[in-house]
Motif scaffolding. Structure first.
Motif, mmCIF file in Angstrom:
data_model
loop_
_atom_site.group_PDB
_atom_site.id
_atom_site.type_symbol
_atom_site.label_atom_id
_atom_site.label_comp_id
_atom_site.label_asym_id
_atom_site.label_seq_id
_atom_site.Cartn_x
_atom_site.Cartn_y
_atom_site.Cartn_z
ATOM 1 N N GLU A 161 0.842 -1.192 0.000
ATOM 2 C CA GLU A 161 0.000 0.000 0.000
ATOM 3 C C GLU A 161 0.875 1.240 0.000
ATOM 4 O OE1 GLU A 161 -3.237 0.204 2.637
ATOM 5 O OE2 GLU A 161 -4.101 -1.650 1.899
ATOM 6 N N GLY A 162 0.286 2.346 -0.407
ATOM 7 C CA GLY A 162 0.998 3.604 -0.428
ATOM 8 C C GLY A 162 0.010 4.749 -0.464
ATOM 9 N N SER A 163 0.557 5.953 -0.517
ATOM 10 C CA SER A 163 -0.310 7.123 -0.599
ATOM 11 C C SER A 163 0.131 7.985 -1.772
ATOM 12 C CB SER A 163 -0.269 7.919 0.704
ATOM 13 O OG SER A 163 1.040 8.382 0.951
ATOM 14 N N VAL A 164 -0.841 8.646 -2.376
ATOM 15 C CA VAL A 164 -0.588 9.481 -3.548
ATOM 16 C C VAL A 164 0.152 10.736 -3.105
ATOM 17 C CG1 VAL A 164 -1.687 10.797 -5.391
ATOM 18 C CG2 VAL A 164 -2.627 8.578 -4.718
ATOM 19 N N VAL A 165 1.217 11.068 -3.800
ATOM 20 C CA VAL A 165 1.991 12.277 -3.526
ATOM 21 C C VAL A 165 1.632 13.349 -4.550
ATOM 22 C CG1 VAL A 165 4.329 13.241 -3.427
ATOM 23 C CG2 VAL A 165 3.884 10.955 -2.529
ATOM 24 N N GLN A 166 1.491 12.955 -5.811
ATOM 25 C CA GLN A 166 1.129 13.869 -6.894
ATOM 26 C C GLN A 166 -0.105 13.288 -7.572
ATOM 27 O OE1 GLN A 166 4.089 14.057 -9.936
ATOM 28 N NE2 GLN A 166 3.030 15.629 -11.116
ATOM 29 N N SER A 167 -1.175 14.073 -7.695
ATOM 30 C CA SER A 167 -2.450 13.552 -8.205
ATOM 31 C C SER A 167 -2.310 13.056 -9.638
ATOM 32 C CB SER A 167 -3.536 14.616 -8.109
ATOM 33 O OG SER A 167 -3.207 15.731 -8.904
ATOM 34 N N PHE A 168 -3.131 12.064 -9.954
ATOM 35 C CA PHE A 168 -3.162 11.505 -11.301
ATOM 36 C C PHE A 168 -4.462 10.754 -11.479
ATOM 37 C CE2 PHE A 168 -1.281 8.346 -8.590
ATOM 38 C CZ PHE A 168 -1.795 7.135 -9.018
ATOM 39 N N GLY A 169 -4.797 10.497 -12.722
ATOM 40 C CA GLY A 169 -6.011 9.742 -13.022
ATOM 41 C C GLY A 169 -6.041 9.440 -14.501
ATOM 42 N N GLY A 182 1.416 9.810 -12.076
ATOM 43 C CA GLY A 182 1.659 10.640 -10.911
ATOM 44 C C GLY A 182 2.697 9.973 -10.043
ATOM 45 N N LEU A 183 2.776 10.419 -8.790
ATOM 46 C CA LEU A 183 3.751 9.854 -7.867
ATOM 47 C C LEU A 183 3.032 9.241 -6.668
ATOM 48 C CD1 LEU A 183 6.484 12.641 -7.807
ATOM 49 C CD2 LEU A 183 6.545 10.474 -9.022
ATOM 50 N N VAL A 184 3.550 8.109 -6.234
ATOM 51 C CA VAL A 184 3.004 7.408 -5.081
ATOM 52 C C VAL A 184 4.161 7.073 -4.150
ATOM 53 C CG1 VAL A 184 1.932 5.262 -4.321
ATOM 54 C CG2 VAL A 184 1.041 6.435 -6.311
ATOM 55 N N LYS A 185 3.963 7.324 -2.842
ATOM 56 C CA LYS A 185 4.956 6.930 -1.851
ATOM 57 C C LYS A 185 4.473 5.629 -1.229
ATOM 58 C CE LYS A 185 7.677 8.405 2.049
ATOM 59 N NZ LYS A 185 8.076 9.530 2.889
ATOM 60 N N LEU A 186 5.261 4.564 -1.407
ATOM 61 C CA LEU A 186 4.881 3.245 -0.912
ATOM 62 C C LEU A 186 5.193 3.122 0.577
ATOM 63 C CD1 LEU A 186 6.124 1.030 -3.875
ATOM 64 C CD2 LEU A 186 3.860 2.000 -3.490
ATOM 65 N N ALA A 187 4.638 2.095 1.198
ATOM 66 C CA ALA A 187 4.811 1.869 2.631
ATOM 67 C C ALA A 187 6.276 1.661 3.003
ATOM 68 C CB ALA A 187 3.983 0.677 3.077
ATOM 69 N N ASN A 188 7.096 1.192 2.050
ATOM 70 C CA ASN A 188 8.517 0.975 2.350
ATOM 71 C C ASN A 188 9.339 2.256 2.232
ATOM 72 O OD1 ASN A 188 8.768 1.376 -0.391
ATOM 73 N ND2 ASN A 188 9.481 -0.692 -0.856
ATOM 74 N N GLY A 189 8.686 3.381 1.897
ATOM 75 C CA GLY A 189 9.362 4.669 1.825
ATOM 76 C C GLY A 189 9.790 5.082 0.432
ATOM 77 N N ARG A 239 -5.188 6.597 -0.540
ATOM 78 C CA ARG A 239 -4.493 5.326 -0.343
ATOM 79 C C ARG A 239 -4.638 4.473 -1.598
ATOM 80 N NH1 ARG A 239 -0.887 5.403 3.042
ATOM 81 N NH2 ARG A 239 -1.020 3.172 3.330
ATOM 82 N N VAL A 240 -3.549 3.818 -2.005
ATOM 83 C CA VAL A 240 -3.543 2.953 -3.183
ATOM 84 C C VAL A 240 -2.829 1.649 -2.857
ATOM 85 C CG1 VAL A 240 -3.665 4.824 -4.886
ATOM 86 C CG2 VAL A 240 -1.438 4.031 -4.070
ATOM 87 N N THR A 241 -3.052 0.645 -3.713
ATOM 88 C CA THR A 241 -2.389 -0.653 -3.587
ATOM 89 C C THR A 241 -1.720 -0.978 -4.913
ATOM 90 O OG1 THR A 241 -4.082 -1.401 -2.048
ATOM 91 C CG2 THR A 241 -2.713 -3.098 -3.050
ATOM 92 N N VAL A 242 -0.484 -1.436 -4.872
ATOM 93 C CA VAL A 242 0.265 -1.792 -6.084
ATOM 94 C C VAL A 242 -0.232 -3.147 -6.584
ATOM 95 C CG1 VAL A 242 2.544 -2.304 -7.040
ATOM 96 C CG2 VAL A 242 2.293 -0.524 -5.310
ATOM 97 N N THR A 243 -0.606 -3.213 -7.879
ATOM 98 C CA THR A 243 -1.044 -4.483 -8.470
ATOM 99 C C THR A 243 -0.031 -5.036 -9.465
ATOM 100 O OG1 THR A 243 -2.262 -3.331 -10.212
ATOM 101 C CG2 THR A 243 -3.484 -3.922 -8.203
ATOM 102 N N ALA A 244 0.832 -4.171 -9.983
ATOM 103 C CA ALA A 244 1.836 -4.623 -10.951
ATOM 104 C C ALA A 244 2.948 -3.588 -11.020
ATOM 105 C CB ALA A 244 1.216 -4.823 -12.326
ATOM 106 N N ILE A 245 4.077 -4.009 -11.537
ATOM 107 C CA ILE A 245 5.198 -3.108 -11.819
ATOM 108 C C ILE A 245 5.511 -3.251 -13.296
ATOM 109 C CG2 ILE A 245 7.620 -2.557 -11.363
ATOM 110 C CD1 ILE A 245 5.888 -1.976 -8.958
ATOM 111 N N GLU A 246 5.486 -2.164 -14.024
ATOM 112 C CA GLU A 246 5.828 -2.166 -15.456
ATOM 113 C C GLU A 246 7.005 -1.233 -15.660
ATOM 114 O OE1 GLU A 246 2.276 -1.067 -17.518
ATOM 115 O OE2 GLU A 246 1.289 -2.975 -17.095
ATOM 116 N N GLY A 247 8.180 -1.806 -15.753
ATOM 117 C CA GLY A 247 9.391 -1.004 -15.883
ATOM 118 C C GLY A 247 9.623 -0.264 -14.579
#
Length: 159
Positions: free
Chosen positions: A95-103, A108-115, A137-145
């Motif tokens: 999980e993480g939190s949005v730092v810079q809005s996007f849609g 945008g930018l997201v700060k994950l729980a690991n910092g 609050r957001v949850t990571v579902t995949a990493i692409e690059g």
């Protein structure tokens, strides 16, 4: 052919040495089994078997070792492995939190729980959802690059 029979032991010693050196570099037990098979060929030569029988003994012994001894040896070796996920698999579900809005299809930018701060975008089926604002609050579902694909927290989707 007397020369081959007389000096076959030198060939076996060279093969054993080469297989052991390659095994030390690969650490996969394949060449160790071949070295032990070659040792069987050397010993059969010392008991007076002809060179073609020595090769047969080495081949059969090597195959038996490769198929009967190597698999349980590898399982025993890997039994104590570290089950902790790392790299990309460790980020999935974080999980993480949005730092810079996007849609939509923006990033945008997201700060994950690991910092770590990651460039991120919404998952494909969430692209029509309203933009996420800082603090969401957001949850990571995949990493692409170098981009984390996220969904709003509490939703689990896969692209």
């Amino acid at each position: 052919m007397d020369v081959v029979s007389s000096y076959a032991w030198i060939g076996w010693l060279v093969l054993i040495l080469v297989f052991v050196i390659v095994e030390m570099l690969s650490l996969d037990f394949v060449f160790l089994m071949l070295a032990i098979g070659s040792l069987g060929g050397l010993i059969s030569g010392l008991f007076g078997l002809p060179w073609w029988a020595q090769i047969a003994v080495a081949a059969v012994l090597s195959l038996l070792l490769l198929f009967l001894i190597r698999p349980p040896l590898l399982r025993a070796l890997r039994r104590g492995g570290d089950p902790t996920r790392s790299n990309v698999p460790a980020l999935l579900g974080t999980e993480g939190s949005v730092v810079q809005s996007f849609g939509g299809h923006d990033t945008g930018l997201v700060k994950l729980a690991n910092g770590e701060v990651w460039t991120s975008r919404l998952a494909g089926d969430e692209a029509s959802a309203p933009a996420l604002e800082p603090g969401s609050r957001v949850t990571v579902t995949a990493i692409e690059g170098a981009t984390a694909v996220v969904v709003p927290a509490g939703r689990q989707t896969h692209e």
